[in-house]
Design a protein around this motif. Structure first.
Motif, PDB file in Angstrom:
ATOM      1  N   ALA A  96     -73.787  26.595 -32.902  1.00 14.78           N
ATOM      2  CA  ALA A  96     -74.010  25.216 -33.335  1.00 14.78           C
ATOM      3  C   ALA A  96     -72.934  24.300 -32.768  1.00 14.78           C
ATOM      4  CB  ALA A  96     -74.037  25.153 -34.857  1.00 14.78           C
ATOM      5  N   THR A  97     -73.031  23.020 -33.087  1.00 13.04           N
ATOM      6  CA  THR A  97     -72.093  22.018 -32.577  1.00 13.04           C
ATOM      7  C   THR A  97     -71.281  21.420 -33.720  1.00 13.04           C
ATOM      8  OG1 THR A  97     -73.593  21.437 -30.771  1.00 13.04           O
ATOM      9  CG2 THR A  97     -71.873  19.840 -31.324  1.00 13.04           C
ATOM     10  N   PRO A  98     -69.946  21.501 -33.644  1.00 15.38           N
ATOM     11  CA  PRO A  98     -69.140  20.834 -34.662  1.00 15.38           C
ATOM     12  C   PRO A  98     -69.137  19.323 -34.430  1.00 15.38           C
ATOM     13  CG  PRO A  98     -67.711  21.852 -33.018  1.00 15.38           C
ATOM     14  CD  PRO A  98     -69.119  22.223 -32.649  1.00 15.38           C
ATOM     15  N   VAL A  99     -69.351  18.581 -35.488  1.00 13.58           N
ATOM     16  CA  VAL A  99     -69.253  17.118 -35.438  1.00 13.58           C
ATOM     17  C   VAL A  99     -68.031  16.748 -36.263  1.00 13.58           C
ATOM     18  CG1 VAL A  99     -70.361  14.921 -35.988  1.00 13.58           C
ATOM     19  CG2 VAL A  99     -71.745  16.856 -35.192  1.00 13.58           C
ATOM     20  N   PHE A 100     -66.978  16.319 -35.585  1.00 15.09           N
ATOM     21  CA  PHE A 100     -65.724  16.057 -36.269  1.00 15.09           C
ATOM     22  C   PHE A 100     -65.742  14.688 -36.944  1.00 15.09           C
ATOM     23  CE2 PHE A 100     -64.490  19.051 -32.821  1.00 15.09           C
ATOM     24  CZ  PHE A 100     -64.258  20.131 -33.655  1.00 15.09           C
ATOM     25  N   VAL A 101     -65.066  14.627 -38.097  1.00 14.11           N
ATOM     26  CA  VAL A 101     -65.052  13.423 -38.920  1.00 14.11           C
ATOM     27  C   VAL A 101     -63.602  13.100 -39.276  1.00 14.11           C
ATOM     28  CG1 VAL A 101     -65.875  12.356 -41.054  1.00 14.11           C
ATOM     29  CG2 VAL A 101     -67.305  14.052 -39.883  1.00 14.11           C
ATOM     30  N   ASP A 102     -63.233  11.836 -39.186  1.00  9.88           N
ATOM     31  CA  ASP A 102     -61.884  11.412 -39.524  1.00  9.88           C
ATOM     32  C   ASP A 102     -61.608  11.650 -41.015  1.00  9.88           C
ATOM     33  OD1 ASP A 102     -59.383  10.461 -38.910  1.00  9.88           O
ATOM     34  OD2 ASP A 102     -59.994   8.367 -38.635  1.00  9.88           O
ATOM     35  N   VAL A 103     -60.330  11.624 -41.371  1.00  8.19           N
ATOM     36  CA  VAL A 103     -59.927  11.953 -42.741  1.00  8.19           C
ATOM     37  C   VAL A 103     -59.324  10.753 -43.460  1.00  8.19           C
ATOM     38  CG1 VAL A 103     -59.561  14.378 -42.168  1.00  8.19           C
ATOM     39  CG2 VAL A 103     -57.641  12.763 -41.982  1.00  8.19           C
ATOM     40  N   ASP A 104     -59.171  10.908 -44.760  1.00  7.08           N
ATOM     41  CA  ASP A 104     -58.537   9.884 -45.584  1.00  7.08           C
ATOM     42  C   ASP A 104     -57.027   9.905 -45.353  1.00  7.08           C
ATOM     43  OD1 ASP A 104     -58.929   8.141 -48.281  1.00  7.08           O
ATOM     44  OD2 ASP A 104     -57.092   9.345 -48.422  1.00  7.08           O
ATOM     45  N   LYS A 105     -56.424   8.750 -45.203  1.00  7.65           N
ATOM     46  CA  LYS A 105     -55.002   8.684 -44.850  1.00  7.65           C
ATOM     47  C   LYS A 105     -54.091   9.156 -45.977  1.00  7.65           C
ATOM     48  CE  LYS A 105     -54.467   3.806 -46.218  1.00  7.65           C
ATOM     49  NZ  LYS A 105     -53.567   4.094 -47.350  1.00  7.65           N
ATOM     50  N   ASP A 106     -54.573   9.128 -47.219  1.00  2.93           N
ATOM     51  CA  ASP A 106     -53.743   9.512 -48.355  1.00  2.93           C
ATOM     52  C   ASP A 106     -53.900  10.977 -48.730  1.00  2.93           C
ATOM     53  OD1 ASP A 106     -52.695   6.885 -48.737  1.00  2.93           O
ATOM     54  OD2 ASP A 106     -54.563   6.313 -49.721  1.00  2.93           O
ATOM     55  N   THR A 107     -55.128  11.466 -48.791  1.00  2.13           N
ATOM     56  CA  THR A 107     -55.369  12.853 -49.210  1.00  2.13           C
ATOM     57  C   THR A 107     -55.375  13.834 -48.051  1.00  2.13           C
ATOM     58  OG1 THR A 107     -57.778  12.709 -49.028  1.00  2.13           O
ATOM     59  CG2 THR A 107     -56.780  12.019 -51.131  1.00  2.13           C
ATOM     60  N   PHE A 108     -55.571  13.348 -46.818  1.00  5.87           N
ATOM     61  CA  PHE A 108     -55.711  14.173 -45.608  1.00  5.87           C
ATOM     62  C   PHE A 108     -57.048  14.895 -45.543  1.00  5.87           C
ATOM     63  CE2 PHE A 108     -50.887  14.898 -46.263  1.00  5.87           C
ATOM     64  CZ  PHE A 108     -50.576  13.674 -45.693  1.00  5.87           C
ATOM     65  N   ASN A 109     -57.878  14.753 -46.559  1.00 10.50           N
ATOM     66  CA  ASN A 109     -59.180  15.420 -46.581  1.00 10.50           C
ATOM     67  C   ASN A 109     -60.267  14.533 -45.989  1.00 10.50           C
ATOM     68  OD1 ASN A 109     -58.442  17.916 -47.706  1.00 10.50           O
ATOM     69  ND2 ASN A 109     -58.437  17.071 -49.776  1.00 10.50           N
ATOM     70  N   ILE A 110     -61.417  15.126 -45.697  1.00  7.17           N
ATOM     71  CA  ILE A 110     -62.497  14.423 -45.013  1.00  7.17           C
ATOM     72  C   ILE A 110     -62.836  13.115 -45.718  1.00  7.17           C
ATOM     73  CG2 ILE A 110     -64.405  15.595 -46.229  1.00  7.17           C
ATOM     74  CD1 ILE A 110     -65.778  15.829 -43.421  1.00  7.17           C
ATOM     75  N   ASP A 111     -62.971  12.044 -44.944  1.00  6.37           N
ATOM     76  CA  ASP A 111     -63.290  10.711 -45.459  1.00  6.37           C
ATOM     77  C   ASP A 111     -64.802  10.647 -45.682  1.00  6.37           C
ATOM     78  OD1 ASP A 111     -64.059   7.929 -45.546  1.00  6.37           O
ATOM     79  OD2 ASP A 111     -62.087   7.406 -44.733  1.00  6.37           O
ATOM     80  N   THR A 112     -65.229  10.515 -46.939  1.00  6.38           N
ATOM     81  CA  THR A 112     -66.659  10.602 -47.235  1.00  6.38           C
ATOM     82  C   THR A 112     -67.457   9.438 -46.670  1.00  6.38           C
ATOM     83  OG1 THR A 112     -66.214   9.633 -49.417  1.00  6.38           O
ATOM     84  CG2 THR A 112     -66.364  12.030 -49.290  1.00  6.38           C
ATOM     85  N   SER A 113     -66.853   8.262 -46.563  1.00  6.92           N
ATOM     86  CA  SER A 113     -67.581   7.134 -45.964  1.00  6.92           C
ATOM     87  C   SER A 113     -67.807   7.365 -44.479  1.00  6.92           C
ATOM     88  CB  SER A 113     -66.825   5.816 -46.200  1.00  6.92           C
ATOM     89  OG  SER A 113     -65.556   5.839 -45.586  1.00  6.92           O
TER      90      SER A 113
END
Length: 375
Positions: A96-113
């Motif tokens: 499959a193909t990974p689609v990378f997503v930017d993260v939240d600057k405070d939590t470092f976790n994936i940015d849901t928006s």
């Protein structure tokens, strides 16, 4: 000073660990057996999930889930850009193909928006079929799983929680590795719950998935290991590692997660206002695989790391490069403008020593040296 002091932990539990290892050797039951089964039951009970399937390591845990779900070429799997390589690697390994997503600057976790934007963009382009989200519980902090689950339902996607760093964390009491359609963790020695080699586990409430995963991990076995009904892999947690983990899991539950959070509080008391300290949202609880601060820029971060080294204080940069800039993913076409937060974090993050056995004096020493450099 140790970055993660496994020696101190071993000395505290030496008698129990040595005894458990010796029992395995005496009984000559080195693969599978009662000890592994008991560990799986204890892990499932702690997490609050019906099934736990142990395996060779955290990467293979995710690989097995990708196999069980039939993820293949033409599928899109959404992965945070700021994490360890294996989370994207298992996607490519499945075809499959990974689609990378930017993260939240405070939590470092994936940015849901930004995750929703990536899903919509993938649908609009029509080249790949969106199938899975792999949120990572980075540095011990669970991802925003409730928002992610809402999004998964909205777009009919599966969720695989990568809890390799997050085991022991929770959101309002619901523990890491209990979110999504399945979850995985790693028992690499430096993880919040680690063994003395490689090891991993998968968690699921689905009976059919659990049965399939147990088959896939042992060469696609059927009713017995010589009745092979599908193509699988060889991915088992050996019994000595399970014996070690049984001792360490009890310590982890009894005091280690609480102790490491006390260390977090002590660091924060000494470093708040000096550097940007870890942010823990209301209702979230971290198992602190890392205590990661943010500096003003790369020059300051690198300077502090060198200064700490002069005093024989270890520190680590997690992570030097964003996932989308890894050479292994160079055939994928990404615009750096979509990953401003991740690119910025790679230049300013620095992880300081943290573990349940670090002393108050050591915390003071690290904090004072950080202050000396910055003030």
């Amino acid at each position: 000073m140790e970055f993660r002091d496994l020696k101190a932990q071993y000395q505290k539990y030496k008698q129990e660990i040595d005894s458990n290892i010796q029992d395995v050797i005496t009984n000559a039951s080195f693969i599978g057996g009662k000890v592994v089964k008991e560990l799986e039951e204890q892990l499932a009970d702690y997490v609050g999930i019906k099934h736990c399937i142990t395996c060779a390591n955290g990467t293979e845990a995710m690989t097995l889930v990708m196999m069980a779900w039939g993820i293949k070429e033409g599928d899109a799997v959404f992965v945070p850009d700021f994490t360890f390589f294996s989370t994207g690697e298992v996607v490519s390994f499945s075809g499959a193909t990974p689609v990378f997503v930017d993260v939240d600057k405070d939590t470092f976790n994936i940015d849901t928006s930004k995750l929703e934007m990536a899903i919509l963009k993938t649908i609009e382009e029509g080249k790949l079929t969106p199938k899975v989200i792999i949120p990572v519980d980075l540095f011990g902090l669970p991802a925003d799983h409730y928002e992610i689950e809402k999004m998964a339902k909205k777009y009919n996607l599966l969720v695989l929680e990568d809890g390799a760093q997050g085991f022991g964390g929770n959101i309002n009491g619901k523990r890491a590795c209990s979110f999504g359609d399945a979850a995985t963790t790693s028992f690499f020695p430096a993880k919040p719950l680690g063994c003395y080699g490689d090891g991993g586990a998968i968690f699921t409430n689905d009976d059919d998935s659990a049965a399939l995963l147990k088959s896939l991990q042992i060469h696609g076995k059927g009713e017995n290991k010589y009745d092979n009904v599908r193509i699988g892999v060889n991915s088992r947690l050996d019994t000595i590692q399970a014996a070690i983990l049984k001792v360490k899991l009890k310590a982890f539950i009894d005091h280690e997660v609480e102790d490491v959070n006390r260390v977090f509080q002590l660091y924060n008391e000494r470093l708040s206002g000096v550097v940007e300290t870890p942010f823990i949202p209301d209702g979230f609880y971290s198992s602190f695989a890392q205590y990661t601060i943010k500096l003003k820029n790369k020059k300051q971060r690198d300077g502090l790391q060198s200064f700490l080294k002069e005093y024989e204080i270890p520190s680590m940069v997690y992570y030097v490069n964003p996932m989308h800039k890894m050479k292994a993913f160079s055939e994928l076409d990404y615009d750096d403008q979509e990953f401003k937060v991740t690119i910025g974090l790679c230049d300013v993050v620095l992880s300081l020593p943290i573990h349940p056995y670090i002393s108050d004096e050591e915390i003071c020493k690290v904090s004072n040296i950080v202050k000396t450099f910055l003030i």
